[in-house]
Write an enzyme that holds these catalytic residues in place. Structure first.
Site, PDB file in Angstrom:
ATOM      1  N   HIS A  74      30.594  80.384  35.274  1.00 25.19           N
ATOM      2  CA  HIS A  74      31.836  79.637  35.052  1.00 25.19           C
ATOM      3  C   HIS A  74      33.069  80.433  35.471  1.00 25.19           C
ATOM      4  CE1 HIS A  74      32.131  81.741  31.025  1.00 25.19           C
ATOM      5  NE2 HIS A  74      33.411  81.673  31.334  1.00 25.19           N
TER       6      HIS A  74
ATOM      7  N   ASP B 245      24.278  80.417  32.877  1.00 22.62           N
ATOM      8  CA  ASP B 245      25.653  80.797  33.201  1.00 22.62           C
ATOM      9  C   ASP B 245      25.679  82.212  33.783  1.00 22.62           C
ATOM     10  OD1 ASP B 245      28.394  80.807  33.400  1.00 22.62           O
ATOM     11  OD2 ASP B 245      28.764  81.097  31.256  1.00 22.62           O
TER      12      ASP B 245
ATOM     13  N   SER C   6      34.834  86.749  29.423  1.00 21.75           N
ATOM     14  CA  SER C   6      33.745  86.051  30.117  1.00 21.75           C
ATOM     15  C   SER C   6      33.210  86.839  31.295  1.00 21.75           C
ATOM     16  CB  SER C   6      34.231  84.694  30.619  1.00 21.75           C
ATOM     17  OG  SER C   6      34.287  83.759  29.579  1.00 21.75           O
TER      18      SER C   6
END
Length: 255
Positions: A69, A116, A209
């Site tokens: 992402h 992910d 992230s």
């Protein structure tokens, strides 16, 4: 769950998708941690554009692993990787590389964040002071064992800004059963996901992230998502033992 707003433009071949020229805002995911130094985290890199920050880990001198992402919304021409510096955005003292290619698994979903993970192929070898590679773990971490997560993410629940200097936090892994139970009715925890946190106290947050979760000197997880930061719900990470084979297949094919 953090919102990811975009339209994905990809070219999918076999087991991999290549992302090009995709733009929009991302809301990525250290609470309860401490300021640390890159000389203790030589594998940690920044994966950024002109207006976004994520983390990543250097696996070989040409390959970085991060979250899918993080690059889902990235303009490839604007994407850069910075290693060897504790300070966010430090292109003066850090080692800066551009990205020639981004790969994500065909199983990745922006809605569920299953698988992910992304593989970033750098334009040249990343070497220099405070730059080292890290090994991908082949075994999962037992529940209760302590792991270290590092990044430049927000350092408080209410902060709207990411950290200028890298932080790390130590926290315990959750069992798969506890992870699934915590998110029941909120989010489906897939095979590629694991959980860690000290509820309401220690967690990853916005800006972390793609960054590393490390256990016994090996990369075991990648910061993926969470519902806000440091709540009763744990942070969710991509399981490196699950995505390890995919990553090495990409490296082998394109190296």
């Amino acid at each position: 769950m953090s919102a990811y707003r975009t339209l994905l433009l990809t070219l999918c071949l076999a087991s991999v998708c290549f992302a090009y020229n995709i733009t929009d805002h991302i809301d990525p995911r250290i609470i309860g941690g401490h300021v640390t130094s890159i000389n203790e985290l030589k594998y940690l890199v920044q994966v950024s554009t002109s207006n976004t920050i994520c983390g990543g880990s250097l696996i070989t001198t040409r390959w970085v692993i991060s979250a899918a992402h993080c690059v889902y919304n990235a303009n490839l021409d604007d994407l850069k990787v910075i290693g060897g510096t504790s300070k966010q955005g430090d292109t003066t003292n850090g080692v800066v590389r551009r990205v020639n290619m981004v790969a994500t698994p065909k199983e990745f979903s922006i809605k569920t964040l299953n698988m992910d993970v992304s593989a970033l192929y750098l334009d040249s070898d990343m070497t220099g002071t405070n730059v080292e590679t890290i090994k991908l773990a082949s075994q999962s971490v037992p529940a209760g064992q302590l792991v270290k997560v590092s990044g430049w993410g927000a350092t408080s629940k209410t902060s709207s800004e990411t950290a200028l200097y890298v932080h790390s936090v130590i926290m315990p892994m959750w069992s798969n059963a506890a992870c699934r139970a915590a998110y029941r009715g909120k989010q489906h925890i897939t095979r590629s996901m694991v959980c860690a946190s000290v509820p309401n106290k220690r967690d990853s947050c916005d800006g972390d992230s793609g960054g590393p979760m490390v256990y016994h000197g090996e990369l075991v997880g990648i910061v993926s998502y969470g519902y806000a930061c440091a709540t009763s719900l744990p942070g969710v990470y991509t399981s490196v033992p699950v995505v390890r084979r995919w990553f090495y297949e990409i490296v082998k094919y394109y190296s």
